[in-house]
Design a protein around this motif. Sequence first.
Motif, short mmCIF file in Angstrom:
data_model
loop_
_atom_site.label_atom_id
_atom_site.label_comp_id
_atom_site.label_asym_id
_atom_site.label_seq_id
_atom_site.Cartn_x
_atom_site.Cartn_y
_atom_site.Cartn_z
N LYS A 544 0.82 -1.22 0.00
CA LYS A 544 0.00 0.00 0.00
C LYS A 544 0.85 1.27 0.00
O LYS A 544 0.44 2.32 0.49
N ARG A 545 2.05 1.17 -0.57
CA ARG A 545 2.87 2.37 -0.77
C ARG A 545 2.54 3.02 -2.11
O ARG A 545 2.98 4.13 -2.38
N THR A 546 1.81 2.31 -2.95
CA THR A 546 1.33 2.86 -4.22
C THR A 546 0.03 2.17 -4.57
O THR A 546 -0.32 1.13 -4.00
N LYS A 547 -0.71 2.76 -5.51
CA LYS A 547 -2.04 2.25 -5.84
C LYS A 547 -2.05 1.41 -7.11
O LYS A 547 -2.70 0.37 -7.18
N ARG A 548 -1.36 1.89 -8.13
CA ARG A 548 -1.37 1.23 -9.43
C ARG A 548 -0.01 1.39 -10.08
O ARG A 548 0.75 2.29 -9.71
N ALA A 549 0.25 0.56 -11.08
CA ALA A 549 1.51 0.67 -11.81
C ALA A 549 1.27 0.38 -13.28
O ALA A 549 0.40 -0.42 -13.64
N GLY A 550 2.07 1.01 -14.12
CA GLY A 550 2.05 0.74 -15.56
C GLY A 550 3.46 0.77 -16.09
O GLY A 550 4.14 1.81 -16.01
N LEU A 551 3.95 -0.36 -16.61
CA LEU A 551 5.34 -0.47 -17.04
C LEU A 551 5.44 -1.02 -18.45
O LEU A 551 4.57 -1.78 -18.90
N VAL A 552 6.52 -0.66 -19.12
CA VAL A 552 6.84 -1.17 -20.45
C VAL A 552 7.87 -2.28 -20.31
O VAL A 552 8.76 -2.21 -19.46
N ALA A 553 7.74 -3.32 -21.12
CA ALA A 553 8.73 -4.39 -21.15
C ALA A 553 8.86 -4.89 -22.58
O ALA A 553 7.98 -4.66 -23.41
#
Length: 982
Positions: A544-553
Motif C-alpha cells: 500500500k505504498r502505491t495504488k497502481r503501476a504501468g510499465l513497459v517491457a
Amino acid sequence: MSPNEFIAKWKGGGEEKRDAQSFFDDLCRLVGHKTPREADPEHTWFTYEYGVGKAGGGKGFADAWMKNRFGWEAKSTGRDLKEAYVQLKMYADELQNPPLLVVSDLRTIEIHTNFTNTVKEVHRFTVEDLADPAVLRKVRAMFHNPDELRPGILRSDITREAARKFAGLAGTLRGRGHPPQKVAHFLNRLVFCMFAEDIGLLQDNLFTRMVEGSQDDPDAFEENARQLFRAMHMGGRAAFVPVAWFNGGLFDDDSTLRFEREELRVLLGACQLSWDQIDPSIFGTLFERGLDPSSRAQLGAHYTDPDTIMKLIKPVLVEPWLAEWDAEKSILQPLMDKADTKGSRRGESPSVKGARTTAFNQAKQRVADFLDRLRAFTVLDPACGSGNFLFMSLRALKDLEQRIMIEAEEMGVPRQILGVNPRQVLGIEINEYAAELARITIWIGELQWMIQNGYGARRDPILLPLEQIQCRDALVNADGSEADWPAADVIVGNPPFIGGNKMRSELGPAYTTHVRRLYAGRVSSGADFVCFWFEKAREAIVAKRTKRAGLVATNSIRHGKNRKALDRIKNGLHIFAAWSSLEWWDNETPVDVSLIAFGPSPSPVGLLDDVVVPEITSSLTPLLHHDIAKAKVLASNKGRSFQGVIPRAELKRAKRVRLGLDLPEATFNLDGCVARRMLQGPATPLGEPVASVVRPYLIADDITDRPYDRYIVNFGSRDMAAASMFAGPFDAVANVRLHREHMDERNDRESWWQLSRWRPKMVAALEPLTRYIAIPRHSKHYICAWVHPAVLPDSAVVVVARDDDAFFGMLHSRIHRAWALRQGSELENRPRYTPSSSFDTFPFPNGMTPDVSAADLEAMPTARKIAEAARQLVQARDGWLNPDAWAEWKDDVVAEFPKRVVARPGHEKDLAGRTLTSLYNDPPAWLTALHDALDQAVAEAYGWEWPLDDEEILRRLFELNAERQGGAANQAREEAEDEDDA
C-alpha cells in the motif's frame, strides 16, 4: 454566399447565444459546404453541440465539430479567445483529435493547427480579411482539405537538429579533456537559455545577442555567460537587461567552459532554431545520446514515443481521476442547482437565502478539496531516464486540473489558481546525465504547457528545485542492501531492456550475481532485467505504498521464466490494461514491447489490445475458459526434448571493447571442405578417428533455408590431454583460449577446449536412434524436420529424441503448434519453441505420450494413420526441396555421416530458391491438403471432431493437462527454462 455578402453581414460581430450557429451556417455557404443540419441529419460526423452530456458541463465539447477536420468554439465578439482555445484543446481527445482547432468571436477567427508532431501554427484573421483569396483558401481548407494547412516543419525535426548541434559541441569539449558531467551541465544551461529566450523569459533576445556579439571574441563570451548565469542564479541584470530568478539547481553557480570561434558559430546556428517548439517527449532522450552517447548503452535504453506512453498513463493515472470527477460532479450539480447563483432574489426569505449560501459554500469546498487531492497526487518513474514518462504524467495532471476547474466553473464554482506542479513527479535514475536532463525536460514541458494555455510562467523562482529526481540505483543501495522506492500514488515507466542471458556481459558478473541473490525467490533465475521492476512495483502495491503501476517491457515478459513476474502480480492483483505486442521505432530500429497496467481492482475485466476482455492472463491473452500459462510439466514428457549445444567461442564485442582487447577470430565451427580434409587425416596416436570429435553441425537456418555444409569440433568431456591427441581439430580451436580466459563462467575459462554446453544428456538420448526430430527455436514458420543422428544440433534448435513417424506427425500437427507457440516465448515478434514450456507441458493423446515406445504406437490404428500422413507430408516436401532433376546426393567422407545434397550443374539458382521458408510463405494446395490430413488424423487420436479453432484447441488441451499428474517434474521446470536460454 459571396465574401462581400458575408463581410457586410458579419463585420460588426455578434452575440454567442443568438448568432453563433447563424454565423457558422453562413461560413459553410461561403466555402460551398452544406451546413451541419443539411449534411448530417443523424449528427454522426458534422454537427453542432458535439458531445453534450458526455462532459458533464453545460456547453458540451464543442459548438461545432466535423470528423477528421476541426473542432469549433464560438464566443461573443470582444471575448478573449484564449479561454475558448483552452476549452477546445481540453476536449481534443473526445473530438477524436481533429487536425484543426478553430475559435471565433464572430468577428475574428483563429485556426490552430493540431497535427501530430508538427510545429503549431495559428492563422488569425478578421471577417474583413476574407476578401483576400489567400485567407479565404484557408477557410475552404478547413472544411475540405485540412492538409493544406499542415505545417511543413515537424517538432521532432527541430528537436533532432538541436540535439545534433549540441552533440557536436559536446564532442569537441570532451575532446579537450573536460569531464563529461561538467560538459553536459554547461551545455544544458545553454539549452535552457535559448528556450527561455524564445518563450520570453529572457528579454530582448539577450542570449542570442550575447552569442552574436562574441563570434570573434571567445573571452567575451565566457565572461558574458558567467554574468548571465550569476543573474539567473538569484535574479539581477546582464548587459543592463533585467534577468529573472531561475536557479532550480541548474544555475547554481557561474561556471562556464570556453568555446572557440568555430564552436561559437555552431552555437549561433543553434540560437536560430525555434526552441519554444522543442518536443519535450523526445528532447531528453535525444540530448542524452548527444551529450553522452554511451550514457545508457549498458542499460539498453529505448526511446518511447508519446502515444505509447499515453497508452499507459491514461488507464493508470487519467481514467481513474476522471471516474472520480464524474462521481463528484453528480454531487456538485444538485448543490449548484440548489445554490442557483443566477436565480432571482426578490422576496427571498432568510432561510432560503441561507440554504442557497450553504449549498454554494459546500460545492466550492468540495471542488477545493478535490483539487487539493489532485495537487497532492504523486507519480514515480523508478527508471526515469531523461524524463519522458515524468513529463507526460505532469502534463496529464495539469490537463486534469484545468479540465476540473473549467467544468466546475461552468457549474458556477469560481475558478482557483493552478496548483499542480513539477514536484509531484518523482524519479530514480542511475545516470547523472539522464537525471539532469529529466529535470530539464520537466521544466521545459511545464513552461510550454503554462504558456500555451495562457497562464504564463511562475516567478521567484521560475524553476522549482527537483531534488526528487534521485540519481541512484533503483535495485541495490551502495552498501549492497536492497534499494527502497519512495512512496507514490502510482508508478509508471520504461525500465531498461536487458535479456536475462545478457545481464552478466552488460552489467558485469559481480552486479548480476548480487542482484539475483538479493531478489532470489521473487524474481526467477535468468529472468530479464525488467522483471525486477515489475516485482518491486508489485510489492509496493501490496504494501500500500502505491495504488497502481504501468510499465513497459519487451514482449518476452509474457513467456517462460519472465512470465513468473506477471504470475506473481496475478496472485492477488489484476492486470487491468495491457498491450501484448506493440511495435514502435527507436532510432530507426523496430522494438516490440508489451505495456502492462496492474493493481487492485474490484473486477478482473480488463482492456487487452484495446478490446475489453473478461480477464487478462499472465501471458497477456484473454482468459476465456483457460489460462494455459498455468499448465504443468508432465512427467511423461521429461527427458525427451533438448536444446542443442552452445559453443561460446568468442568474447562478446562489448566486453572486448570495455577491456581494450584486440583478439583474433575464434570458433569451434569448420567449413565443409576444411572438415572433410581433416576427417580424411590419420587417427590419433591412440587410434581414435577424427570423426569422433568432428561432426556435421545443424543450425536453424539449415532447416528453414538450404544446408550450410558446416561441421563442429566437439571434444565432449575429454580433458585437455585427450583433446590435444586430435592435432588438427585442437589447433583449429586454439584461438578460443584467448577469448575464454576473459569469460565469466569458471568452466568456460578452465575447460576452454570444450563446448560451453555440450549437452551430454541429449547426446546419450540421441545415440540409439536412427534419426531425430529437429524444430527451429525461433523462425517465421513452425516447422519440424528429420535429422541424421550423427549431426550435432546448435542451441537455436530444439531436438526431440524420437525416430517414429507417428510422433513426428503429432508434433507437426496444428494441435501441437497452437499449444507450443502460445506456451513458448517470443523473440523480436517471432514465436520461440522452448523444451520446458512448449514440449514438456503438452498433453499428447491418451496412450501416445512420449514414454510410450514406437513399437507400442505402431500397434495403434490411430497412430498408424498419423504416421502415414506424416510420411506423405515429409516425402512430398523433400521431393519439392530437392527434385531429382536439380539435386543429387553425395556420400560424406565418413560412411556413418549423412549424405550431402548438391545442385546438379546449371541448377544452382533453381535449388537455392527451394527452402522451407519460401514453401510455407505461400503454401501450395498440395501442402495444405497434406497438413489438413495430418491434423485430421491427430484430432481423431484425441477423439475430437475437426476442425476446431485455436482457442477451443487450447481449452481442451489445458483441461487434459490438468487431468495429468505434474509430479516432481514441476520442481525442475524453472531450472529447465534457465537451461533453455543459457
